[in-house]
Structure formats: C-alpha cells, structure tokens
Write a protein that holds these residues in place. Structure first.
Motif, PDB file in Angstrom:
ATOM      1  N   ILE A 186      37.140   3.821  43.192  1.00 46.31           N
ATOM      2  CA  ILE A 186      35.854   4.511  43.412  1.00 46.31           C
ATOM      3  C   ILE A 186      34.951   4.469  42.191  1.00 46.31           C
ATOM      4  N   CYS A 187      35.484   4.125  41.045  1.00 44.57           N
ATOM      5  CA  CYS A 187      34.624   3.979  39.879  1.00 44.57           C
ATOM      6  C   CYS A 187      33.661   2.827  40.168  1.00 44.57           C
ATOM      7  N   PRO A 188      32.357   3.111  40.149  1.00 41.35           N
ATOM      8  CA  PRO A 188      31.418   2.063  40.565  1.00 41.35           C
ATOM      9  C   PRO A 188      31.248   0.959  39.540  1.00 41.35           C
TER      10      PRO A 188
ATOM     11  N   ARG B  25      31.608   1.623  29.180  1.00 44.68           N
ATOM     12  CA  ARG B  25      31.054   1.170  30.462  1.00 44.68           C
ATOM     13  C   ARG B  25      30.793   2.319  31.425  1.00 44.68           C
ATOM     14  N   CYS B  26      31.215   3.518  31.063  1.00 40.20           N
ATOM     15  CA  CYS B  26      31.128   4.645  31.994  1.00 40.20           C
ATOM     16  C   CYS B  26      29.674   5.065  32.198  1.00 40.20           C
ATOM     17  N   ILE B  27      29.291   5.277  33.453  1.00 40.70           N
ATOM     18  CA  ILE B  27      27.925   5.726  33.741  1.00 40.70           C
ATOM     19  C   ILE B  27      27.885   7.214  34.082  1.00 40.70           C
ATOM     20  N   MET B  28      28.971   7.907  33.888  1.00 42.45           N
ATOM     21  CA  MET B  28      29.043   9.365  34.058  1.00 42.45           C
ATOM     22  C   MET B  28      28.670   9.837  35.470  1.00 42.45           C
ATOM     23  N   CYS B  29      29.122   9.083  36.443  1.00 39.71           N
ATOM     24  CA  CYS B  29      28.820   9.493  37.824  1.00 39.71           C
ATOM     25  C   CYS B  29      29.721  10.644  38.260  1.00 39.71           C
ATOM     26  N   THR B  30      30.795  10.877  37.551  1.00 37.66           N
ATOM     27  CA  THR B  30      31.799  11.938  37.800  1.00 37.66           C
ATOM     28  C   THR B  30      32.547  11.800  39.132  1.00 37.66           C
ATOM     29  N   ARG B  31      32.481  10.625  39.722  1.00 41.63           N
ATOM     30  CA  ARG B  31      33.283  10.441  40.936  1.00 41.63           C
ATOM     31  C   ARG B  31      34.763  10.687  40.649  1.00 41.63           C
ATOM     32  N   CYS B  32      35.233  10.181  39.520  1.00 52.97           N
ATOM     33  CA  CYS B  32      36.654  10.310  39.192  1.00 52.97           C
ATOM     34  C   CYS B  32      37.039  11.774  39.000  1.00 52.97           C
ATOM     35  N   VAL B  33      36.146  12.524  38.364  1.00 51.44           N
ATOM     36  CA  VAL B  33      36.411  13.950  38.138  1.00 51.44           C
ATOM     37  C   VAL B  33      36.499  14.668  39.488  1.00 51.44           C
TER      38      VAL B  33
HETATM   39  S1  SF4 Z   1      34.035   7.063  38.120  1.00 50.24           S
HETATM   40 FE1  SF4 Z   1      34.440   8.163  36.234  1.00 50.24          FE
HETATM   41  S2  SF4 Z   1      34.856   6.561  34.729  1.00 50.24           S
HETATM   42 FE2  SF4 Z   1      33.842   5.557  36.469  1.00 50.24          FE
HETATM   43  S3  SF4 Z   1      31.683   5.556  35.890  1.00 50.24           S
HETATM   44 FE3  SF4 Z   1      32.043   7.376  37.120  1.00 50.24          FE
HETATM   45  S4  SF4 Z   1      32.454   8.980  35.592  1.00 50.24           S
HETATM   46 FE4  SF4 Z   1      32.697   7.013  34.562  1.00 50.24          FE
END
Ligand code: SF4
Ligand SMILES: Cc1cc2nc3c(=O)[nH]c(=O)nc-3n(C[C@H](O)[C@H](O)[C@H](O)COP(=O)(O)O)c2cc1C
Ligand code: SF4
Ligand code: SF4
Ligand code: FES
Lengths: 434, 524
Positions: B196-198, B146-154
């Motif tokens: 914060i994961c969208p 399901r990850c969209i690779m927004c990198t918010r978590c990183v």
């Molecule tokens: S916040 Fe992290 S786990 Fe969630 S979609 Fe973005 S990159 Fe993926």
C-alpha cells in the motif's frame, strides 16, 4: 468605555485572588445569570453583544454557541484555548496571570449557556506560572461554591480542569488542540464536522479564546445591548486588548474599545518608533497577518476595517518594524517559525514552508536571484487555501505580503548579492532556530 | 440518495460516499495518495483536490461527501495546477533514484508525475533533505528519503491490524515513519504495507533488488497457506516466483494477505522435486516413462481387484489437493474400480484462528481445500492406517500435496504391509520414498485448479510456472490414469474436469471456470 476592564488592576498583585475579585464585584454576573437567565437567553445576550472570537478568526461567539446540537445525547464540552503562541501576542497570558477569575467566571457562564458540565483550559505548556495560578484560582472558586455540584443553589453542575499543552504552536489550532487534549498528537482534523458538533471525545464542543471568554461576565453584567455600543459598529463591538511589540518606545499591552486607530496606537500609546527611527512596516494582528506599509496604518483596528485593506485583526499582536529591519531577514525569521511548527500532515505546508525558508536564507545571504523572489511568492500561493488547517495560510500570507509590499528590498538583495539594510546591532536577538 | 454531477456526468450514490468514490464509479480517476479504500480518511496529501461549484476553495475529493445537487469538476485549470503544485512539493525533496528503486514501474509518484506533473524543477541549488534508511523490523526496509508521508502504513496498523505499531516521528519537514519504542513488527500482516505504500519507501527485503517489476509476469492464483483462500498474484520471471502479492477480493481477503502466505513460495523451493516417474526395483526407485508407470499402476490395481476384490483397493485424497484432483481420484476409485475405500489426508488443525481488526483472519486450518474435500467425499475418513493394519486394504493410491506430511516409524512399517503403493506427489515425501510407483505431480503454482475455502467459496488458481522435468499437473495425471481404466474419458483440460465435476457433484452444480471468473463463487 473610558474605564478599564481587563487592565484596571494592573500592578496590583492581589488582583488574582478571589477575595479581591469578589470585593470588586466579581462573580455578580454569574449570580445574575444563574438566577435570571435560561441557557438559551445567555446565548441570545452574547449574540446581541456582537462579541467576536478573540483567538484570531473573529467568529461571532453567540452564533458559534448556538451550533451546539442540544439533542445530541453526548456530554457537551467547553474548552478554553489558552495556548497563546502566535508571535507578537501576549494578551491571554495577562488575563490568566492577573485576572484568572474573570476567565473562570466567563467560563462558568459560557458552559451554562451551552449546557456543558465539564470544561477544560488548554494552556500553553510553557505557561508554568499561569497554570499554577489557574489551579489556585479554580480551587478558590470551588471552595466558594462557584464550581462543583449545584452551583450557588441553582442545580447547575460544572467542573473545570487545567490541561497543560505539549509545546507546539499547532495545538492552538482548535482541532489540533482537541487531539492533544485527547492525549494524541496535535494534528488538526479535517472539517467538517466542526467541533461544535463533533469535538472533544466525539462530543459537541465549543472552543473559545481566553479573552473571548473573559468578556462574557462584562456582557452579562451590563447587557449585550450595552456591550454592542462599544467600538466602531455593532459588527466590531466591544473592548479589546492590543499587544504592541517591536521597534516602539513603549511596547506592551493596551486596552481600548474595538477600533483603536493603528497609527495612534503606535505613535501615541506605544510612544512612537524606537530611537526616533523611521517606520518601515507593521504586522497588525500577530505574525500570520499580512504586513502593512507605513502609508497604510491610518486604519481602525477592527475585524472588518483591517480585512478591507487586505490584512487581518488576528490576535491583535501588533509588531512594529523600523528602518533597521531587513524585511527579508524578518520574513526568514517568521518562515523558520512556521516551518518548525508545521505539523507536517499536508504536503503543501510541510514541504512549502521549508522551501520558503531555504529561498529566504539564500536571498538574505546574497545567494538569491530575482526569480527566487517571484518563486517565493508563487510557493506561498501554492500553499494558500490548499491545506487542512489555517497554518498553511498563516505561513503563506506573510510571504505573499512581504514580497508584494517590499518587493524592491527583496530584489535589491538579489541584485547586490548581499543584504542592503543597515541593521541596528544594538538590539540583541537570540536565534532559537539557528 | 444524493445525486451529483461530476464532469458533466450525473450519478446517484449512497449517502456517505465521497466525491472521490463517486467519481471512481463513473470511471473518472482522481489522483490520490493518502486515500485507500480500506483505511480511515487522512485528507492530508492534497493530491485529490477538485473544484466544487459554489465552494470558495478547492476541496479534497477523498474527504468531501457527495451531496445532492453538487457539481464537481475534476479537470479544470485550477485543479490541474493544484495537482502540479502538490507533485512539485512532493518531488523537491525526493531523491529521484528511480533507477535503483524497487518501486519504479509501479510507483504512484512516477505515474502521477508523468500524467499530471511538470518535467522541470524549480528547486534549484538547494540541498535535498537527506535522512538515513531504516529497518523497521521483519522484512520491512524503510527508505526515509522516498517517503511522502501519506500515513497509509500508520493507518494500516490502526485500522486493519488493530494495534498501533508505526507512527510519525518528529514534526513538519522532519517527519518520518518509525516503529513505536518497545514494539516490533511481527504481526504476520507487515508485508501488506509494502503493497500500500504508494512510493518506494517501504520495501520488502525478500524482494529487494531482485527484479524490475515491469519484467514480472502476473498469474492469478489462490494462496494455499490456509483455508482463508486469499486471492494472490504470483509474480514470476524466467520460471521463478519473485514475489506473491495480494489480489483484491472484497468477499475474501479485501486487499491483504498474511506474511505466511506471502513468503510461502519459498517453502517449495527447498524441496527435492520428483522430476520423472519412478518405479521400484528392490530398495531402489528407478526412473521410468509415464507410459510404463501408468501401466504398472493400472495393471497392479486391476490384478488386485480381480484376485481379491475391488474393496481391497483404497485411495487417499487430500485437503491440500484441488477440487478437480479429489474429484478425479474419487471418480477412478468409485466409478471405474468400484471401491468405496476413499480416505482423505486431513490433519487436525492446531492452534487458533488469528483475526485482525478489519476481520481479516489467518485460519488455524492450514489446508486450502478441506471444505471442497468434504463436499466431494462426504464426512472425511482419515483413518486408512487402521484399514492397512487390519489387512482390509492391499493396494493404496495416495494423492498427496502437503509439504508437512511426515511419517512415523510405525506408519512406515504399516505401509510396508501393502502389496502395492502408488504415490502421486511433487516432491520426495516420506510416503513417496516407500512407494512402488511415484507419479511426479506439481504444486499449486505449477497447475490450474480450484480450492473451496472455509466459507464454501470456490476459487480458481492458474498455472504460473512450468513444472520441472516430466512432472505434470495432477489433474492431467489422474485423467491419464482414468483413461487406462476407461478409454471413454474425454477430459483434456482442467476446465473440462471442472465441467465434469459440475455435472456430477451436486454442490458444484452449474460451475465452470468461466463462471468462477477471477473472484470465485460461493457455493455453500
Ligand atoms: S505508506 Fe508510509 S512509508 Fe509509504 S509513503 Fe506513505 S507514510 Fe511513507
Ligand atoms: C495555527 C493556529 C494557531 C492558533 N493558535 C491559537 C491560540 O494560541 N489561541 C487561540 O485562542 N486561538 C488560536 N487559534 C485559533 C483557534 O483555532 C480558534 O479559532 C479559536 O481558539 C477560537 O476561539 P474564538 O472563537 O474565541 O476566537 C489558532 C489557529 C491556528 C490556525
Ligand atoms: S496546514 Fe500545516 S499545520 Fe495545518 S494540518 Fe496541514 S501540515 Fe499541519
Ligand atoms: S490468511 Fe491464509 S490464505 Fe490468506 S495469505 Fe495467509 S495463509 Fe494464505
Ligand atoms: S487522497 Fe485526498 S488528500 Fe490525500
């Protein structure tokens, strides 16, 4: 210019040594520059020469240098982009391995011009031999006083380091390169700010291609005005290395003035089409540049002429494809490369490149439909201009142009439910991505 | 100060503000995934593309700085198409398992696709990318597909926590989130990434498969876990808390809460609650009515006042009790009984504050209202033990609200010296077990009140749950008791108590629930 510059010592194993280089007039341009040119005058001279970047985008080199803000208190850096990974391109490697001092001398002059005291050569990880040769050449140059403190008594200091890349095509993109050089993942940065203002370690940085920098000694030796006379016009000036690969009888590296005719390059210098076959298509400037049909190749190989017919000079990696080439298969191969090399940051590039691969696999295996052909072009259009770095475009442009120019062949794949091309199985291709 | 025009509306903004932020100020929503106001700009999801006059290509609104004279369009056909295309790209490999996804109902992939996407898919026949689900450590469950690779978590770890834990493993279409080798998620901040994961990629194992989010009720509250006073949203269903989420307050916790606070509600679930008033009969505590319990308390205190004098009556407030509760206790003891023996239960903080890169701090002081108690009681007098030992106090009223209040054997012995002990508490605490009368109160989720955090900010929390049995909100118990001493007491709600407090306590002057709003007011 009828004499050769880059390739004049081809075949001579001594050409890479400093003694040989010095004996044939090497480092004279540097001496001349340090003696009688102020840094800004060097920039003016390079501007006058009309030299444009040989890394792909063809940006005027002197102009780029002039963007370095001299009032910025941070150190300035020069970075040589020696990542050469664009399929079909093998010109920088020649310079590195056979004329390393040409590059080093060019880098010293260029660093002086932008008032940099530390320069890096970011070299493709796989170029193990090239890296070793550069290290040896740098040691020689240091020993002779061309590098280090107070170069040739001029008061100018410079050192150059070789940094071996981690092995990704995207690290050739200038900001991906900077990230990698800083020890991070090679993810291209958002621009602006441009590296000339905020580059390596947040400091003003000029990134130039190997061939670009190796031209600089020649310009300083003979003068910008002289250099600008070479080639078809001052906007496309100078000398150029051309890489020809694929279905030609004599593939290899060639040196001419800017503006060599593509047809002449293929049919005369590269010995014509392999086994007397018919030509099918030509990628003029490295894998990302839009493909040309045989009726389009009577064109001057320079930035503006190729742009005028909807393609690009790129890195001058000319890939020739004969009638035994399946254009769907060829594009399938290219798109696997781009999908594999996408850094994955941007949604359209990360997802779109793989989608194109899936569609192409399906078409080539006879499972595709006519709509898939249009879908392919549409996906490419949805990637174009919507990404952080130009890799997205680099992946989209071949797809768009292949479908546009060889549409019938794509449609035939769908209609016949198989690949309709008689491929020449005598040429062995190893499929690295399979 | 650049002045620009967005969709025909003009706005002047601070230099350095992005087009996206400027648009937000104008009330224009530009859809976005990777952008988060508290994180560095990634500019990678490409969802926020807008048209800027004079620009050759669409630009990302999140990373393009507003410039003077800029003319931006956020709703042209080109922009609409770009959004559709990005959504299409994001969805081709998405599992579309909304029916079993915890994020459904608060997922930006769902929301944006309904608003900006298309209903049909051009991704035919292909197999979707399938990758195994991973445990990232702690309560964090990662549904890779399901990850969209927004990198918010990183970026959360990099920018907010200040140490990198998560990273993008592999490249291109193979990219996924992983924990750095050799590291574990135990930062006390991890739960925030599930907020914060969208999309439904990062899930809180504490909540997984527990409820559908659209069934949850929301109550604005304040975390009582420490003196930070983080604003929280208590999410409930059928009178049960399902999860605690952060509630944005830029003056306090920005967008975050710590994991201690996030899972604090479970601590109350395990306690044995007092569900009705109790009165002592020998060794036993028997159930009684509110009327009788309050009468006993009033009568015993009145008797001791008469026989021994008011000063033999003491009361213990608490740094865990609300401003209203401490205020009412003081009002009864000082104004109605006439004793000055006001003590406060206030354990000495242990350990050190834990601060993160963004400034977010978990305070060593685990009480939510020390500052409020100080403003109401003055210097905190915590030593009621000595007074009991010396016989200076014969009757004690204890207002307790701390789950960690444990008594030593010596303390238990001391308490037995008292002639009368009344305890107002919500669970069978050590001290309640020794009381003559127990008045069943409530914990923070079951009542309304205010805490004053470490910096002197008064913030309101509201009742999210019905309390069990006959138990009552503590302010109401104290008002009832106050009325036994003085029938003129008119307060009928927590809000009335605040108004009374605001009238009588200098530090709180002029406050009201209305003025406090959702975000509180700084008073010290
Ligand atoms: S916040 Fe992290 S786990 Fe969630 S979609 Fe973005 S990159 Fe993926
Ligand atoms: C995906 C990608 C890969 C690139 N690879 C290279 C490379 O290997 N070598 C190179 O010189 N330039 C490469 N470039 C171009 C550089 O970003 C940059 O424009 C160039 O190094 C500038 O040098 P020049 O001005 O001398 O041409 C690449 C660009 C992209 C988008
Ligand atoms: S275009 Fe592709 S390679 Fe370039 S930054 Fe975006 S995802 Fe990475
Ligand atoms: S920092 Fe303190 S107030 Fe904030 S969530 Fe954690 S325990 Fe609660
Ligand atoms: S929000 Fe702007 S690119 Fe992701």
């Amino acid at each position: 210019m009828s004499e050769l510059y880059f390739l004049k010592n081809r075949g001579n194993p001594e050409s890479k040594t400093i003694d040989f280089y010095l004996a044939h007039g090497g480092y004279e341009a540097l001496k001349k520059t340090l003696k009688s040119f102020e840094p800004n005058d060097v920039i003016e001279e390079v501007k006058k020469s009309g030299l444009r970047g040989r890394g792909g985008a063809g940006f005027p080199t002197g102009l780029k240098w002039s963007f370095v803000p001299q009032d910025n208190p941070n150190p300035k850096y020069l970075v040589c982009n020696a990542d050469e990974s664009e399929p079909g391109t093998f010109k920088d490697r020649y310079i590195i391995e056979h004329e390393p001092h040409m590059l080093i001398e060019g880098m010293i002059i260029s660093s002086y011009a932008i008032r940099s005291h530390l320069a890096y050569i970011y070299i493709r990880g796989e170029f193990v031999q090239g890296a070793r040769i550069l290290e040896e050449a740098l040691a020689e140059a240091r020993e002779k006083g061309f590098l280090g403190k107070n170069i040739l008594g001029s008061g100018y200091d410079l050192d150059i380091y070789v940094h071996r890349g981690g092995g990704a095509y995207i690290c050739g993109e200038e900001t991906g390169l900077l990230e990698s050089l800083e020890g991070k993942r090679g993810w291209p940065r958002l621009k602006p700010p441009f590296p000339a203002v905020v580059g390596l370690f947040k400091s003003p940085t000029i990134i130039n291609n190997v061939e670009t920098l190796a031209n600089v000694p020649l310009i300083m030796e003979r003068g910008g005005d002289w250099y600008s006379q070479l080639g078809p016009n001052p906007k496309n000036a100078g000398i150029k290395l051309y890489c020809v690969s694929g279905h030609v009888n004599r593939p290899g590296l060639f040196e001419f003035e800017m503006g060599m005719n593509l047809k002449e390059l293929i049919y005369e210098h590269a010995g014509g089409i392999y086994k007397g076959h018919q030509l099918k298509g030509v990628i003029p400037g490295g894998s990302s540049t839009p493909v040309l049909r045989p009726d389009e190749i009577d064109v001057s190989m320079d930035y503006d002429s190729l742009a005028a017919i909807g393609t690009m000079f790129g890195s001058a990696g000319t890939i020739v494809m004969d009638e035994t080439t399946c254009m769907v298969d060829a594009l399938y191969n290219l798109e696997r490369f781009y999908a594999h090399e996408s850094c994955g940051q941007c949604t359209p590039c990360r997802e779109g490149t793989m989608w194109m691969v899936k569609l192409l696999r399906r078409l080539e295996h006879g499972e595709g439909t006519v709509e898939d052909v249009d879908l392919l072009a549409d996906i490419a259009g949805n990637i174009m201009g919507r990404t952080i770095c130009p890799l997205g475009d680099a992946a989209a442009m071949p797809a768009k142009s292949f479908v546009q120019k060889f549409r019938d062949e794509f449609i035939e794949h769908a209609k016949q439910h198989k690949c309709p091309v008689k491929k020449d199985k005598s040429i062995k291709v190893t499929d690295a991505n399979a | 100060m650049p002045t620009l025009k967005i969709d025909g509306k003009e706005i002047t903004v601070k230099p350095g503000m992005s087009v996206l932020q400027a648009a937000k100020k104008l009330g224009i929503e530009i859809p976005h995934y990777c952008y988060h106001p508290a994180l560095s700009i990634a500019g990678s999801c490409r969802m926020c593309l807008v048209e800027i006059e004079g620009h050759r290509k669409l630009e990302t609104a999140c990373s393009t700085m507003a410039a003077d004279g800029m003319v931006v369009h956020t709703d042209t056909p080109a922009v609409q198409k770009a959004r559709k295309d990005v959504l299409e790209f994001l969805l081709i490999n998405h599992p579309l398992d909304c029916p079993v996804c915890d994020k459904a109902g608060e997922c930006y992939l769902q929301d944006y696709d309904y608003t900006y996407g298309t209903a049909h898919s051009r991704f035919r026949k292909e197999d979707k990318r399938v990758r195994p689900t991973k445990e990232l450590g702690g309560n964090i469950h990662y549904v890779t597909n399901r990850c969209i690779m927004c990198t918010r978590c990183v970026r959360f770890y990099k920018d907010v926590v200040g140490d990198e834990y998560l990273f993008v493993e592999n490249r291109g279409y193979k990219s996924e989130i992983s924990v750095f080798p050799g590291k574990e998620l135990h930062t006390k901040m991890d739960g925030n990434i599930t907020e914060i994961c969208p999309v439904g990629a990062l899930l809180d194992k504490d909540f997984i498969y527990q409820a559908r989010v659209w069934h949850l009720d929301h109550t604005k509250s304040v975390c009582p876990g420490c003196s930070a006073g983080c604003n929280v949203d208590l999410q409930t269903q059928n009178n049960k808390i399902y999860r605690t989420r952060s509630r944005q307050n830029m003056e306090v916790n920005e967008f975050w809460i710590c994991d201690d606070g996030r899972y604090l509600f479970h601590k109350y679930e395990d306690l044995t609650r007092v569900e009705s008033p109790l009165k002592r009969a020998g060794d036993k505590l028997n159930v009684t009515s509110w009327d009788e319990a309050l009468s006993i308390v009033h009568d015993r205190l009145a008797l001791i006042k008469k026989s021994d004098g008011a000063k033999f009556i003491g009361a213990v407030g608490s740094v865990f009790a609300s401003n209203e509760e401490n205020y009412l206790l003081k009002k009864i003891v000082k104004d109605e009984i006439g004793s000055t023996n006001l003590f406060v239960y206030a354990p000495v903080p242990e350990g050190e504050d834990l601060s993160f890169k963004s400034g977010f701090t978990i305070y060593a002081d685990k009480s939510p209202n020390r500052k409020g108690a100080e403003l109401i009681f003055g210097k905190l007098n915590t030593d009621f033990w000595k007074a009991i030992e010396k016989g200076d106090i014969k009757a004690l009223y204890v207002l307790n609200a701390d789950v960690d209040f444990k008594l030593t054997d010596a303390q238990k012995k001391s308490l037995k010296k008292l002639e009368f002990l009344a305890v107002q508490d919500f669970y069978m605490s050590d001290i309640a077990k020794l009381a003559h009368v127990v008045l069943p109160g409530t914990y923070f989720a079951e009542k309304t009140g205010t805490f004053t955090n470490h910096s002197g900010r008064v913030q309101r929390f509201s009742k999210a749950l019905q309390s069990p049995g006959q138990s009552k909100e503590d302010w109401a118990i104290l008002v009832e008791l106050g009325k036994r001493f003085n029938p003129d007491w008119k307060m009928a709600s927590a809000s009335d108590v605040m108004n009374d407090l605001a009238e009588n306590e200098k530090a709180f002057k002029g406050l009201s629930y209305f003025k406090l709003g959702d975000q509180g007011i700084q008073i010290a």
